[in-house]
Design a protein around this motif. Sequence first.
Motif, PDB file in Angstrom:
ATOM      1  N   THR A   1       0.833  -1.207   0.000  1.00 49.94           N
ATOM      2  CA  THR A   1       0.000   0.000   0.000  1.00 49.94           C
ATOM      3  C   THR A   1       0.867   1.255   0.000  1.00 49.94           C
ATOM      4  OG1 THR A   1      -1.638  -1.220   1.248  1.00 49.94           O
ATOM      5  CG2 THR A   1      -1.836   1.166   1.271  1.00 49.94           C
TER       6      THR A   1
ATOM      7  N   THR B   1      -3.031   9.329  -3.129  1.00 52.83           N
ATOM      8  CA  THR B   1      -2.813   7.981  -3.633  1.00 52.83           C
ATOM      9  C   THR B   1      -3.405   7.851  -5.024  1.00 52.83           C
ATOM     10  OG1 THR B   1      -3.283   5.630  -3.338  1.00 52.83           O
ATOM     11  CG2 THR B   1      -4.893   7.165  -2.439  1.00 52.83           C
TER      12      THR B   1
ATOM     13  N   LYS C   1       1.859   2.942  -3.092  1.00 49.79           N
ATOM     14  CA  LYS C   1       0.840   3.605  -3.918  1.00 49.79           C
ATOM     15  C   LYS C   1       0.447   4.962  -3.333  1.00 49.79           C
ATOM     16  CE  LYS C   1      -0.974  -0.616  -5.822  1.00 49.79           C
ATOM     17  NZ  LYS C   1      -1.892  -1.713  -5.545  1.00 49.79           N
ATOM     18  N   ILE C   2       1.173   5.354  -2.302  1.00 46.36           N
ATOM     19  CA  ILE C   2       0.902   6.650  -1.671  1.00 46.36           C
ATOM     20  C   ILE C   2       2.118   7.539  -1.895  1.00 46.36           C
ATOM     21  CG2 ILE C   2       0.524   7.808   0.546  1.00 46.36           C
ATOM     22  CD1 ILE C   2      -0.729   5.240   1.578  1.00 46.36           C
TER      23      ILE C   2
END
Lengths: 544, 333
Positions: A128, A529, A131-132
Motif C-alpha cells: 500500500t 494515492t 501507492k501513496i
Amino acid sequence: METMRTQEVTVNDLPWKIEHSTIRCTMCGSCVAACTFNAIEAKMERRSVTISTGHQPEPMQQHKAIPVILQKNSIAHACVGCGMCEKICPNKAIKPVRNLDSRYNVLARSGGTTIKRGGRNNLIQERTLDKIVVGRISQMTDPSLDAERHVFDILAPFGRVLPANKLPFAQENGELRLTAQTPPVNWIYPLIFSDMSIGALSTRAWEAIALAVGYLNEKHHLPVRMSSGEGGMPVNLMKSDFLKYTMIQIASGHFGWNRIVRAMPHMNVDPAGIIIKIGQGAKPGDGGLLPAAKVAEHVQAIRGVPKADLMSPPNHQGLYSIEESVQKMFMSMNAAFKFRVPVAIKCAASATSVSVYNNLLRDPYLICGGFFIDGIQGGTGAANEVSLDHTGHPIVSKTRECYLAAVKQGLQGQIPLWAGGGVGLTGNAAADAFKMICLGANGVFLGKLLIQLCGCVGNEHGRCNACSTGHCPTGICTQDPRLVKRLDIDKAAQNIVDYTLAFDMEMRKLMAPVGNSTLPVGRSDALVTTDRAIAEKLGIQYAC
Amino acid sequence: MVMQDLYGEFAEYKDKPLLSLACTQKGAKLVEDYMENNSFVQVHEWIPKVNKQPGLDIKAMPYYIFRNYDYPDYLAKASKEAKEELLLSTRLAIRELLEKNDQGYAFSFWPDVLTLKEIGDPRDIATYFGLWNDSGELLAKNIVVQCRQNTNYEIVRYAAHPFFIQGYTLCANGENTFYTKNKEFQKSLNKGYIGFESDSQNFLYTLHYVLHELKWPIKYYKHVITPLQFEELENRPDQAALQAIRQSLGHLEINGPNTIIGMLPDNSMMTCCDSKKLRPVVVGGDEETIAISSEVCGLNVILPDRDKTKDIYPNEREVVVINEELEVQRWKQ
C-alpha cells in the motif's frame, strides 16, 4: 537399465538449483566449505572430455573420472539460494538459480512436520505504501523549508500522555507548575530498532545493533532506542549507562527475566522502556520459537533454560482479558521501576486491534505508554510457514483505523502509536515512516532491515530465510561459533549507523517540502494515492 | 469586523447579549420564534440603514439585524459560566437553524460584541453600511477588522475573518498547514469548535481552549501553538511544565506561515507569529490609539502622525499584548 523411480527427490524438485561450470572451477573447495546447508559436495564423475594438447589441434575424446561440485538430492539439504558459494568462488564457477518448477512445498512436509522458516511473508507482494505519495507540497503562500539548514524536531513520544485538563497544574504568579508526578514520557527518535532477541540473533549481531544504537546516541545525538527482544540482556550492559538506550521486552516465555530482575538493584540508569509483547505480526497467535539448534550454551545461560526447543506459549499466563493485562502486567512492570519507565504493549495487527487500542485508551490507570502494532509483513527468526504466509493483518489501514478511533474520542496522542511489520521492506524506510506518521503513527519500528544491513541476504522471494535452522550463512541468526565469526561487528554497526543517518536526512527531505519542522502526525492531507480503494479506506486524496 | 466595548447605539445595553445576524426575512422569523420559545426577551434592536446605490460590489443579504436580549428569567441568579454556556448553545442552535434552511448567518451572540461580515469590495461594503459616515451609531473602543478573507477556497461568510467564540475574537494573516490535525483534535474538545471553514479558526479555538477552558495564563498560548524545540526546553527552569504542555497538546501545534491578532474578553488585544515562517505584523500607536496591523501601510493610513520609531515588529518567539489602558507588554516565549 535401472527402473525409473519417479518419486525419488531430484535436484529439479528443489527450490534452487546449483549451476556449476567445470571449465571455470579450480576445485579449490571454498564453495563446499562455505555452504552451511551442506547442499553441495565434491564428487568424482565419469565424463566424456575432448582434449588437445599439441601445437596443432589434435582433438582426442576420452572418458575420464573428473572431480565436480554436485548438488545433493535432498530436501534436508536443499539449497536455499543464499549465494555464499557464488560470493566466495574466486572464479565465478558456481551460483544458485531459482527453480520455477520446484516441488518443495509438496515434499517438505514428510514425517508430518510443518515447514518452518524465518524471514517475512512471501505471499503478499503488493505494498500500500508504494501507492501513496507525499502530494501536498508547500509553494507560494506557504513556502517549503530548507532541508539542509532548517532545524527539525524529529522526535516522538514514548509513554502515557495525559490530556491537558488532567495535568496536575497549580498556578502561581502567572506560572503553571506541576504539583504531582505524571506518567513518564520519553521523547525518542521515531525509529525503534525492534525486538530481536539474543538467541534469535547471534550475540555478535545483537552486539552490532547495540553498538550502532550507542554510537547514534553518543556521537550523533539521535535518540534511537532498541528493544532487547525476548531473550534477556547481557548483565554487563544492564549495569552500564547504555541501558538507557534499550527497551527491555517481556514476552510470554519470560525468557531472561531471572537475570533482569536480579540485575535491577545494580542498574545505574533506567532502561528506555518496557515492552510487553502480546503478539507479533509475522506469526500472530503463536508464541516465540527458538529451535534447539540455536540454544547454545550462552543462550541457555542468559535465558536460564536447558538445550531444547524453546517455545513461548501463545499467551501470557493468567491473562484472559485486556483489563487483566492492564492490571497485572502494566502495574507490575510500572511498579518494578517505580513508575519512572514507560511501559508499552506490542500486539500483532488484527481485525480487533481497534478494540484493543480503545480499551487501552480508556484504561482508568493511564499506564499504557505505547501501542505497538505489528503487521503481516513483519519478520521473524522462526515460524511455521503457514503462519508467516497465511495469518496476520496489513499494517497501514490498521494503524490508520487505530488513529481515527482515537480521533473520534479526542484521545489521539495519549497512547503513542508505533507501527511496524514491513516498514522499510523495499529498503526505503524513511518514506515508509513518513507516510505512516502522516496517517497517524507517532513512529515506526523495524527489525528485518537491520539484519539486512548486517549482511542478511534473505528476501520475500524465498531466498534463504533459514533463520530457524541454526545455519545462517551470514553469522547473524545462528549460534554456531564457526559461523558467527563471519559477521564483522564493526562493519555491521557502521552500516546501521550510516543507514540511520541517511534515514534522518531523508525524513528532513520529506518534512521540508510539506513545510513542517515537527513530525506531521496525523497530517493525512499531505498524502495522495493513485488507488481509489486506498483513498477511500485511508481517507486520503485520490489523484490520477 | 468584530467590535467590542460598544458605545453609540449600544451604549445602554453593554450587559445584554447582542445577536449579530445576516439573514433573509424568513430567517429573521425563524430566529425570532426561536428566541421567544427559549425565553429570551428582546430589549433593543438596531437595523443599519443601508445604501443601495447602484454599482456597489457587495453580495448583500436582505437583512442585517443586531438585537440585545435579556437573559431568560430562570438564569437571573445563574453563574457566569452557565450564562456563557447558554449564549454559546443559543448561537450554535440559531446557526444550525439558519444553515439547515439556508436562510442566513449568525456570527456572534455575546454582550457588548457586534459582528458584521459581508462579501464584496471592502470599500463598497463600508459605503453600503454607512461606515464612512461619522453618525455615531456604531462606536467601539476595540475593533478587529479584516478586509480580505481566505481566497484559496470557496468564498463563504463563515470563512471570513475575524472569528468569534465566547468573548474571544481572532483574525489571522497566513495559513495553518496543521489544519487537519488541529481540526481533528479540536472537534472533540468543545461543542463550539465547529465550522472549520477557514484554517485560521484553529487559532481561535486553541486560544479559547487555553484561556477559557483550561484557564491557563495567556503566555502559555504561545507555548501551545508554537512549542519550543526540545533542545531549548532542556535549558529552561520551567521545562517540566512546558514539556507536559507540548506532549499533551501536540495536536494543537500550528504550522505557518501566519500572524495572529486576537481580542480577549478583558478588552485586551494580542498578536504573535508562527515560529518559523513569519508573516508581517506591526504594532504602533499614539496617545489615544494603538493598532496592530498585518502590514505597516495599514498603520500609516490610520495613524500617519504616530512616532514610527516606537513601532514594534514582533519576532517569532514574541507575544505583544495591549491592555485596556493602552499599556503595551511584550515578552518572549
